[in-house]
Motif scaffolding. Structure first.
Motif, PDB file in Angstrom:
ATOM      1  N   ALA A   1       2.948  -1.617   4.147  1.00 14.77           N
ATOM      2  CA  ALA A   1       2.535  -0.221   3.963  1.00 14.77           C
ATOM      3  C   ALA A   1       3.769   0.667   3.913  1.00 14.77           C
ATOM      4  O   ALA A   1       4.564   0.691   4.858  1.00 14.77           O
TER       5      ALA A   1
ATOM      6  N   TRP B   1      -6.619   2.089   5.702  1.00 18.00           N
ATOM      7  CA  TRP B   1      -5.799   1.265   4.819  1.00 18.00           C
ATOM      8  C   TRP B   1      -5.942  -0.213   5.181  1.00 18.00           C
ATOM      9  O   TRP B   1      -5.935  -1.081   4.298  1.00 18.00           O
TER      10      TRP B   1
ATOM     11  N   CYS C   1      -5.127  -2.649  -8.618  1.00 18.96           N
ATOM     12  CA  CYS C   1      -3.710  -2.861  -8.324  1.00 18.96           C
ATOM     13  C   CYS C   1      -2.870  -3.001  -9.585  1.00 18.96           C
ATOM     14  O   CYS C   1      -3.348  -3.413 -10.635  1.00 18.96           O
TER      15      CYS C   1
ATOM     16  N   THR D   1       1.012   4.786   0.715  1.00 17.33           N
ATOM     17  CA  THR D   1       0.194   5.767   1.435  1.00 17.33           C
ATOM     18  C   THR D   1       0.680   7.196   1.250  1.00 17.33           C
ATOM     19  O   THR D   1       0.130   8.110   1.868  1.00 17.33           O
TER      20      THR D   1
ATOM     21  N   LEU E   1       0.848  -1.186   0.000  1.00 18.88           N
ATOM     22  CA  LEU E   1       0.000   0.000   0.000  1.00 18.88           C
ATOM     23  C   LEU E   1       0.886   1.239   0.000  1.00 18.88           C
ATOM     24  O   LEU E   1       1.677   1.449   0.928  1.00 18.88           O
TER      25      LEU E   1
ATOM     26  N   LEU F   1      -0.780  -1.091  -4.678  1.00 19.01           N
ATOM     27  CA  LEU F   1      -1.908  -0.173  -4.781  1.00 19.01           C
ATOM     28  C   LEU F   1      -1.378   1.239  -4.586  1.00 19.01           C
ATOM     29  O   LEU F   1      -1.002   1.638  -3.482  1.00 19.01           O
TER      30      LEU F   1
ATOM     31  N   ALA G   1      -7.091  -3.311   2.703  1.00 21.29           N
ATOM     32  CA  ALA G   1      -6.347  -4.556   2.517  1.00 21.29           C
ATOM     33  C   ALA G   1      -7.175  -5.771   2.901  1.00 21.29           C
ATOM     34  O   ALA G   1      -7.110  -6.821   2.251  1.00 21.29           O
TER      35      ALA G   1
ATOM     36  N   LEU H   1      -5.465   3.951  -7.015  1.00 17.07           N
ATOM     37  CA  LEU H   1      -6.331   4.419  -5.930  1.00 17.07           C
ATOM     38  C   LEU H   1      -7.475   5.289  -6.424  1.00 17.07           C
ATOM     39  O   LEU H   1      -8.530   5.343  -5.788  1.00 17.07           O
TER      40      LEU H   1
END
Length: 284
Positions: free
Chosen positions: A126, A112, A79, A42, A40, A92, A116, A61
Motif C-alpha cells: 500500500a 483497502w 487493475c 491510496t 494499492l 490498483l 485486496a 478504482l
C-alpha cells in the motif's frame, strides 16, 4: 507464500519527498517472486505518480462503485499490469484523466484490506500519502485510532518506514519512531528504508541514525541514488542493478520480519465475509 496467506506491506513516511512511491514500486516488483502481488495506490489521483507510471489497461478504482458489492473478477479487471524481473504484478490506482472529478477514496486501511482480500492477492503493498507523525499526534489528541495505527493493526502487516538519507530526513524518521514507540506500535516488525538523495558516502548523521533505527526495527536498508530513476521515473523500467539489489534486501527484510513474527510459512489470512442479499421486508 502459501496460496491462502496474505502479507500486507504499508509504505509509510513522516514527510513528503521520502521516496515512498519509489520504494513501494521496487518492493512490489520483488515480492512478485513470492506470490501474486498488488500495489494499492491510496493517494488522490493528482497527488500520485501512479497514473503516469501505469497504462490504463484496467478500469481503475473508478470501476469499483463504493455503493455496490464487488467480485474478485471485477477487482482484478480494474487493475493495471506491471512487469518486473520477478514476474508481473498488479496496480490498483485511479487511472482516469486528470480533470475527472475526484474519487471519494476510503481513509480506513481496513477498507483497502477488504479490497485486496477480495482480489485474492498474497502480497499487498500500500502506497500511503499521510504523514505518520502528524497522524499519530492528531489521533492521540482526538482520542481516535488514526490511520498509522490501523495500518499496523491489519492482519500480517509489516510496515516499511521511508525517509530521505539526509539530516532532515532521518531526523523526521527518528521523531516518527519515537512517536510510534510512545504509542506502543510493534516496531519490531517494521523495516526502515533510507533513500539516498545523491551519490557518495552517507553523511555521518545518517549512519548514526541507521544504528539507532536498527536497534528498534526489524532492519534498516539503504536505497542508493539512481540517476535513471531521478531523470525518467519508473515508467521506463530502467533501474540500476545496485538499486534492484537494495530492493531485494528490502523484500528479504520484510519477509524475514513476517516469518519471525508469525512463522514460516505464513498462516492462512482472514477472508472477507460473504455478502448475502437482504431479505425483503414483508408488510404486517
Amino acid at each position: 507464500m502459501p496460496a491462502d496467506a496474505r502479507l500486507v506491506v504499508p509504505v509509510l513516511a513522516p514527510t513528503g519527498g521520502a521516496g515512498r512511491s519509489t520504494v513501494a514500486c521496487l518492493l512490489a516488483a520483488e515480492l512478485a517472486a513470492a506470490g501474486e502481488t498488488v500495489l494499492l495506490d491510496t493517494a488522490p489521483r493528482l497527488a500520485s505518480p501512479w497514473p503516469g507510471w501505469t497504462t490504463a489497461a484496467g478500469g481503475g478504482l473508478s470501476a469499483l462503485p463504493p455503493a455496490e458489492p464487488a467480485t474478485c473478477e471485477a477487482v482484478r479487471a480494474a487493475c493495471s499490469g506491471m512487469g518486473g524481473p520477478a514476474g508481473g504484478w498488479d496496480v490498483l490506482t485511479d487511472s482516469r484523466e486528470w480533470n475527472a472529478p475526484p474519487l471519494d477514496l476510503p481513509l480506513d486501511p481496513a477498507a483497502w484490506y477488504q479490497l485486496a482480500a477480495l482480489g485474492g492477492w498474497q502480497a499487498v503493498v500500500a502506497d500511503t500519502p499521510h504523514p505518520v507523525t502528524h497522524d499519530l499526534l492528531a489521533a492521540r489528541c482526538a482520542g481516535l485510532p488514526g490511520q498509522t495505527r490501523a495500518w499496523f493493526a491489519l492482519p500480517y502487516s509489516v510496515p516499511v518506514l521511508c525517509a530521505a538519507a539526509s539530516a532532515e530526513g532521518v531526523q523526521a524518521l527518528q521523531q516518527a519512531v519515537m512517536a510510534m514507540s510512545a504509542e506502543n506500535l510493534p516496531l519490531h516488525r517494521a523495516v526502515a528504508v533510507l533513500v539516498a538523495t545523491g551519490d557518495g558516502r552517507l553523511p555521518s548523521v545518517v549512519r548514526a541514525a541507521a544504528t539507532m533505527l536498527s536497534a528498534r526495527t526489524a532492519g534498516v536498508v539503504h536505497l542508493p541514488h539512481d540517476a535513471d530513476l531521478r531523470a525518467t521515473g519508473l515508467r521506463t523500467g530502467r533501474v540500476h542493478a545496485r538499486t534492484r539489489q537494495a530492493a531485494a534486501r528490502v523484500a528479504a527484510a520484510v519477509l524475514g520480519a513476517a516469518h519471525e513474527s508469525w512463522g514460516a510459512p505464513l498462516p492462512p489470512a482472514p477472508q472477507p465475509a460473504v455478502l448475502r442479499p437482504s431479505s425483503p421486508v414483508v408488510p404486517a
